[in-house]
Motif scaffolding. Structure first.
Motif, PDB file in Angstrom:
ATOM      1  N   GLU A 179       0.969  -1.295  -0.055  1.00  0.00           N
ATOM      2  CA  GLU A 179       0.063   0.104   0.040  1.00  0.00           C
ATOM      3  C   GLU A 179       0.764   1.184  -0.021  1.00  0.00           C
ATOM      4  O   GLU A 179       1.772   1.474   0.912  1.00  0.00           O
ATOM      5  CB  GLU A 179      -0.817   0.031   1.251  1.00  0.00           C
ATOM      6  CG  GLU A 179      -2.100   0.832   1.190  1.00  0.00           C
ATOM      7  CD  GLU A 179      -1.646   2.138   1.280  1.00  0.00           C
ATOM      8  OE1 GLU A 179      -2.240   3.092   0.314  1.00  0.00           O
ATOM      9  OE2 GLU A 179      -0.982   2.644   2.099  1.00  0.00           O
ATOM     10  N   ASN A 180       0.922   1.927  -1.222  1.00  0.00           N
ATOM     11  CA  ASN A 180       1.711   3.145  -1.271  1.00  0.00           C
ATOM     12  C   ASN A 180       0.949   4.590  -1.457  1.00  0.00           C
ATOM     13  O   ASN A 180       1.398   5.704  -1.181  1.00  0.00           O
ATOM     14  CB  ASN A 180       2.612   2.995  -2.389  1.00  0.00           C
ATOM     15  CG  ASN A 180       3.659   1.851  -2.288  1.00  0.00           C
ATOM     16  OD1 ASN A 180       4.344   1.872  -1.365  1.00  0.00           O
ATOM     17  ND2 ASN A 180       3.490   1.109  -3.409  1.00  0.00           N
ATOM     18  N   ARG A 181      -0.285   4.572  -1.336  1.00  0.00           N
ATOM     19  CA  ARG A 181      -1.071   5.642  -1.807  1.00  0.00           C
ATOM     20  C   ARG A 181      -0.962   6.623  -0.453  1.00  0.00           C
ATOM     21  O   ARG A 181      -1.601   7.783  -0.499  1.00  0.00           O
ATOM     22  CB  ARG A 181      -2.539   5.424  -2.135  1.00  0.00           C
ATOM     23  CG  ARG A 181      -2.589   4.796  -3.434  1.00  0.00           C
ATOM     24  CD  ARG A 181      -4.158   4.655  -4.026  1.00  0.00           C
ATOM     25  NE  ARG A 181      -4.405   3.466  -2.956  1.00  0.00           N
ATOM     26  CZ  ARG A 181      -5.828   3.256  -2.949  1.00  0.00           C
ATOM     27  NH1 ARG A 181      -6.616   3.575  -3.789  1.00  0.00           N
ATOM     28  NH2 ARG A 181      -6.322   2.144  -2.281  1.00  0.00           N
ATOM     29  N   ILE A 310      -3.710   5.701   8.396  1.00  0.00           N
ATOM     30  CA  ILE A 310      -3.929   6.540   7.100  1.00  0.00           C
ATOM     31  C   ILE A 310      -4.924   5.543   6.065  1.00  0.00           C
ATOM     32  O   ILE A 310      -4.359   4.526   5.635  1.00  0.00           O
ATOM     33  CB  ILE A 310      -2.820   7.081   6.633  1.00  0.00           C
ATOM     34  CG1 ILE A 310      -2.130   7.950   7.509  1.00  0.00           C
ATOM     35  CG2 ILE A 310      -3.087   7.641   5.129  1.00  0.00           C
ATOM     36  CD1 ILE A 310      -0.824   8.335   6.838  1.00  0.00           C
ATOM     37  N   GLU A 311      -6.151   5.957   5.975  1.00  0.00           N
ATOM     38  CA  GLU A 311      -7.018   5.029   4.861  1.00  0.00           C
ATOM     39  C   GLU A 311      -7.434   5.912   3.899  1.00  0.00           C
ATOM     40  O   GLU A 311      -8.252   6.741   3.793  1.00  0.00           O
ATOM     41  CB  GLU A 311      -8.129   4.414   5.809  1.00  0.00           C
ATOM     42  CG  GLU A 311      -7.762   3.626   7.206  1.00  0.00           C
ATOM     43  CD  GLU A 311      -7.010   2.380   6.836  1.00  0.00           C
ATOM     44  OE1 GLU A 311      -7.347   1.924   5.572  1.00  0.00           O
ATOM     45  OE2 GLU A 311      -6.803   1.763   7.570  1.00  0.00           O
ATOM     46  N   THR A 312      -6.907   5.508   2.555  1.00  0.00           N
ATOM     47  CA  THR A 312      -7.468   6.077   1.415  1.00  0.00           C
ATOM     48  C   THR A 312      -8.486   5.308   0.791  1.00  0.00           C
ATOM     49  O   THR A 312      -9.099   6.043  -0.158  1.00  0.00           O
ATOM     50  CB  THR A 312      -6.146   6.054   0.581  1.00  0.00           C
ATOM     51  OG1 THR A 312      -5.571   4.661   0.429  1.00  0.00           O
ATOM     52  CG2 THR A 312      -5.038   6.817   1.067  1.00  0.00           C
ATOM     53  N   SER A 313      -8.948   4.417   1.300  1.00  0.00           N
ATOM     54  CA  SER A 313     -10.226   3.833   0.640  1.00  0.00           C
ATOM     55  C   SER A 313     -11.309   3.361   1.913  1.00  0.00           C
ATOM     56  O   SER A 313     -10.701   3.153   3.075  1.00  0.00           O
ATOM     57  CB  SER A 313      -9.973   2.430   0.068  1.00  0.00           C
ATOM     58  OG  SER A 313      -9.092   2.353  -0.799  1.00  0.00           O
ATOM     59  N   ILE A 314     -12.470   3.739   1.594  1.00  0.00           N
ATOM     60  CA  ILE A 314     -13.563   3.611   2.602  1.00  0.00           C
ATOM     61  C   ILE A 314     -14.223   1.932   2.548  1.00  0.00           C
ATOM     62  O   ILE A 314     -14.874   1.663   1.532  1.00  0.00           O
ATOM     63  CB  ILE A 314     -14.691   4.553   2.476  1.00  0.00           C
ATOM     64  CG1 ILE A 314     -14.088   5.812   2.651  1.00  0.00           C
ATOM     65  CG2 ILE A 314     -15.667   4.393   3.546  1.00  0.00           C
ATOM     66  CD1 ILE A 314     -14.745   6.957   2.269  1.00  0.00           C
ATOM     67  N   CYS A 360      -9.789  14.786   8.301  1.00  0.00           N
ATOM     68  CA  CYS A 360     -10.157  14.796   6.839  1.00  0.00           C
ATOM     69  C   CYS A 360      -9.067  15.160   5.924  1.00  0.00           C
ATOM     70  O   CYS A 360      -8.331  16.200   6.305  1.00  0.00           O
ATOM     71  CB  CYS A 360     -11.451  15.864   6.475  1.00  0.00           C
ATOM     72  SG  CYS A 360     -11.881  15.646   4.863  1.00  0.00           S
ATOM     73  N   MET A 361      -8.566  14.221   5.140  1.00  0.00           N
ATOM     74  CA  MET A 361      -7.683  14.455   4.433  1.00  0.00           C
ATOM     75  C   MET A 361      -7.804  15.378   3.208  1.00  0.00           C
ATOM     76  O   MET A 361      -9.112  15.688   2.905  1.00  0.00           O
ATOM     77  CB  MET A 361      -7.177  13.039   3.473  1.00  0.00           C
ATOM     78  CG  MET A 361      -6.606  12.018   4.309  1.00  0.00           C
ATOM     79  SD  MET A 361      -6.085  10.778   3.359  1.00  0.00           S
ATOM     80  CE  MET A 361      -7.419  10.142   2.399  1.00  0.00           C
ATOM     81  N   GLU A 362      -6.884  16.433   2.745  1.00  0.00           N
ATOM     82  CA  GLU A 362      -7.248  17.236   1.583  1.00  0.00           C
ATOM     83  C   GLU A 362      -7.159  16.431   0.277  1.00  0.00           C
ATOM     84  O   GLU A 362      -6.460  15.498   0.142  1.00  0.00           O
ATOM     85  CB  GLU A 362      -5.907  18.126   1.428  1.00  0.00           C
ATOM     86  CG  GLU A 362      -5.751  19.143   2.598  1.00  0.00           C
ATOM     87  CD  GLU A 362      -6.768  20.122   2.674  1.00  0.00           C
ATOM     88  OE1 GLU A 362      -7.555  20.479   1.748  1.00  0.00           O
ATOM     89  OE2 GLU A 362      -6.841  20.599   3.751  1.00  0.00           O
ATOM     90  N   ARG A 363      -8.426  16.782  -0.222  1.00  0.00           N
ATOM     91  CA  ARG A 363      -8.726  16.010  -1.524  1.00  0.00           C
ATOM     92  C   ARG A 363      -7.771  16.458  -2.637  1.00  0.00           C
ATOM     93  O   ARG A 363      -7.400  17.625  -2.825  1.00  0.00           O
ATOM     94  CB  ARG A 363     -10.251  16.275  -2.019  1.00  0.00           C
ATOM     95  CG  ARG A 363     -11.124  15.619  -1.157  1.00  0.00           C
ATOM     96  CD  ARG A 363     -12.530  15.877  -1.790  1.00  0.00           C
ATOM     97  NE  ARG A 363     -13.558  15.168  -0.904  1.00  0.00           N
ATOM     98  CZ  ARG A 363     -13.902  13.894  -0.893  1.00  0.00           C
ATOM     99  NH1 ARG A 363     -13.398  13.090  -1.840  1.00  0.00           N
ATOM    100  NH2 ARG A 363     -14.774  13.651   0.070  1.00  0.00           N
TER     101      ARG A 363
END
Length: 363
Positions: A179-181, A310-314, A360-363
């Motif tokens: 996982e690199n994102r 850090i979760e880039t997918s829900i 919340c991450m910046e989009r």
């Protein structure tokens, strides 16, 4: 007002806490008092804002400033004390109260000599401790008698109590498991993390499973106990012969948290726990931290203060991160997109997970 026999132990614990460098308060209420809220016999605090730049983390707690407030004056240990005869249900309440306090270290202390009606307060308490751990899950709970406390205090070495501000040199983020994102997100948080003076660890795992594996490896073996103690397993569902575990990873699921910020407790507190392990006799094996100290598996008492996932997918992966942070750190920050907040709300409601916030991450 507490009984005189209880008050004597309370004062012992308060004085011990102060000698170990904590802020010690008797008859302390941590929770809102608009409903039932326990009054803890003694609480030991660490005023972390005197040692670390916690303000650097404030932006990450914008949804839960109450959690951030507790970081500044951290309730590191809670004590429930029974100075004389008590009922089993009172003892269960003591454990339940401590579990509700989210302390790193929990102590239930009795005075068996003063339990005049049955003189069995200690033995029943040991059984209740085992019962509560089975029903409610593992915590760092130490059940002891006043005599154990007397011995530990008498032998204790009261040395330096200062916490250390770390000159953080945080390595580059490496995606775990392919996982690199999350790397770019991590880089955005670097300034907040590095300015705290806390130790920053990546892909961190707790020591509990390794200690349990060592404890179990010392037990006698036969075909049944090897499975009960997770020393053997079937690799495939219909294998003819089981495999003997060679390490803790083969026997236990060991979580890895993306990032953990924390600190090492002073040597004087570690020495107190070591002395307590000696006072408890062979019963010390019931307490993994004490076993780890005696076996020299633990060199530093690291406090995982704030965890970050850090979760880039829900998806379900995110849910697992919430649970792991909740059980393996004082509080956790789920860094993700706004849409994931409903997952956190669900687990707060259904599992009582109330030590996790989202950022919340910046989009």
């Amino acid at each position: 007002m507490p009984k005189d026999s209880t008050l004597e132990i309370q004062n012992m614990v308060r004085l011990l806490g102060e000698k170990l460098g904590f802020t010690a308060v008797m008859e302390e209420r941590l929770h809102s008092n608009n409903i039932y809220a326990p009054i803890y016999d003694v609480v030991w605090y660490l005023e972390l804002d005197k040692f670390f730049n916690l303000e650097s983390l404030r932006p990450l707690f914008s949804h839960r400033l109450d959690l951030f407030k507790h970081l500044q004056k951290l309730p590191i240990a809670g004590f429930e004390i029974e100075g004389s005869t008590t009922s089993s249900k009172n003892q269960i309440s003591n454990f339940a109260n401590l579990y509700s306090g989210n302390f790193f270290y929990n102590f239930v202390i009795v005075n068996n000599d003063a339990a005049t009606s049955e003189n069995d307060t200690y033995r029943r308490g040991v059984k209740i401790n085992n019962y509560f751990k089975l029903m409610a899950g593992f915590r760092n709970v130490f059940f002891l008698d006043k005599k154990h406390l007397d011995i530990a205090i008498d032998k204790c070495k009261f040395g330096t109590n200062e916490l250390s501000f770390a000159d953080c040199k945080i390595g580059d983020r490496k995606g775990f498991g392919g996982e690199n994102r999350s790397i770019n997100v991590f880089n955005e948080l670097l300034e907040n993390l590095s300015n705290t003076g806390l130790l920053v660890k990546q892909n961190w795992s707790p020591e509990l499973s390794k200690i349990l594996y060592r404890i179990n490896s010392k037990c006698s073996s036969d075909d049944y106990t090897d499975f009960v103690l997770h020393k053997k397993y079937y690799n495939q569902p219909l294998d003819e012969f089981p495999i003997t575990s060679k390490n803790a990873t083969a026997s236990y699921y060991i979580p890895k948290l993306d990032v953990v910020l924390g600190f090492n407790l002073p040597e004087s507190f570690k020495d107190f726990l070591f002395r307590l392990s000696i006072a408890l006799g062979e019963q010390y094996v019931d307490y993994p931290i004490l076993f780890g100290l005696r076996e020299k598996m633990i060199t530093d008492l690291f406090v995982p203060l704030v965890s970050i996932e850090i979760e880039t997918s829900i998806n379900k992966h995110l849910n697992g991160g919430i649970f792991n942070m909740s059980k393996n750190s004082y509080c956790g920050i789920l860094v993700t997109e706004d849409d994931a907040h409903s997952h956190l709300q669900f687990f707060m409601k259904e599992l009582g997970i109330n030590n996790i916030t989202s950022y919340c991450m910046e989009r």
